[in-house]
Design a protein around this motif. Sequence first.
Motif: not given
Lengths: 430, 98
Positions: A57-64, A87-91, A95-99, A427-430
Amino acid sequence: MTILTRRSFGALIGASAATLAAPSLLRANSTGRLVIIGGGCGGASAARFARINYPEVEVTLIEPYPTIITCPYGNLILGGKRTLPQITHSYDGLRARGVTVLQDRAADIDPVAKTVRLASGGDLGYDKLIVSPGIGLRWGAIEGYDEAAAQIFPHAWMGGDGSQITLLRQQLEALPEGGVVGLAIPGNPFRCPPGPYERISMIAHYLKQANPTAKILAFDAKEGFSKQGLFQDTWAELYGDMIEWIPGNQDGKIVRVDVENKLFISEFGEEHRVDVGNVIAPQYAAAIVRDTGLADESGWVPVNSRTFAAAAASDIHVIGDANIAAPLPKSGYIANSTSKTAVAAALADVTGRPAPSDPVYFNTCYSHGGAEYGFSVVGVFRPTDEGFAETPDSGGVSPRGPLSELAENRRLEASYADAWYDSITRDMFS
Amino acid sequence: MTRFSLIALALSASLLSSTAFAQQPTPLLAQACAGCHGQSGEGEGAIARIAGYDREAFVKIWQEFRENSRPATIMNRIAPGYTDEEVQILADYFASIQ
């Protein structure tokens, strides 16, 4: 918004062909398109879970925002136990997982064409949509409290770009000796039920060292709150008479603020002058779900308790703080836990794989009361025909008692809380 | 590093990846555990590793948490929330992780 009826997957092809999809999304051999609005605890968890378990499944995340500042552990910045970068996390992990992560804002949803209008222009087609938009503040619900007032009396209740929590921290550092910190706390429901009280504790933890004669006045619209006994024990044990909590039935409800004169004004007209004011304003779901008719008159979104499909649109699943799911708390852990059921339910249609049969929703909210001082509330929840229910004879809060007997327990829970933060953010961001 | 050890490393890496590929997906029920115990139950900081836990021991300890007869901070509040059948699913899954 028109009410959407369930359509077969084949019938969607015509609608999607008319869509202006981002070029990166035009991949061959995908089974379907999952679009996720919001990259917070719920949306990021959903994106990651979908890529791991539904690679077709293609996954697209929209985040400002380019990075995410978590609400969990935000209070520890005030206590001096964490810094903003911690407490700041990058996406990048997603992205590396294909999102496909689009730094953009979802401006509108068309549930018939099954498209999301992007603020930057263009429509993004979806087969299934997960919406995890978080909260909006009800500007004006407290008279005088608008976006400009939040630059004087910060709310610091949404991560955003980090400026709100930074402002509050700076104001605490500049507090005159023996000054007064006022908090205005809303009625239910609101994001993170124990959050205001952990915040009081962390502010006290900081002031005890930096400004020990300062006072904290916590004005509450309610008469009771999450883990109340544990928090009040903590305040008495660690902070003496620094903290005063004023409940709704003792005129604790703040109905107006005057930022020029630094005043909190109560329901019965009492004026309280504060040096630092933290207004945790009344809330509703974020604008995207209110403007599109997914939310009901309460301002929150009714959902199916097994699938999180919105009552108004069966291909749109709404998770996290924006939905109506009491007694599930509006917490990061619940956003994470329910995101997985929502994805599995949404993608069952698309992939032909089974939908979850008997989902269990799990929550633990840790709070830090001081240095090496943690406690928690646990909840195990299940769907019912009417909505959601807590599993009988389970869950509950940490034991109460004198610190002399419970010091080890509090120390352990503080260290478990830290490990929880590291584990769940992976479990959220890695 | 010798050529042989490089080959061995490459072999073990490919074995690992094929094992990981063959591994059944995490049951939805066990996803909640990842919140504290790590992605595959590997443990996190002060929190116990549960990956590769003996199946019988897992069920027994769960029962002790449920009866509050084992020292705990939060597991004694979590354990009563799950049925015997659900505990079996969790025990099977975590025992299966090497």
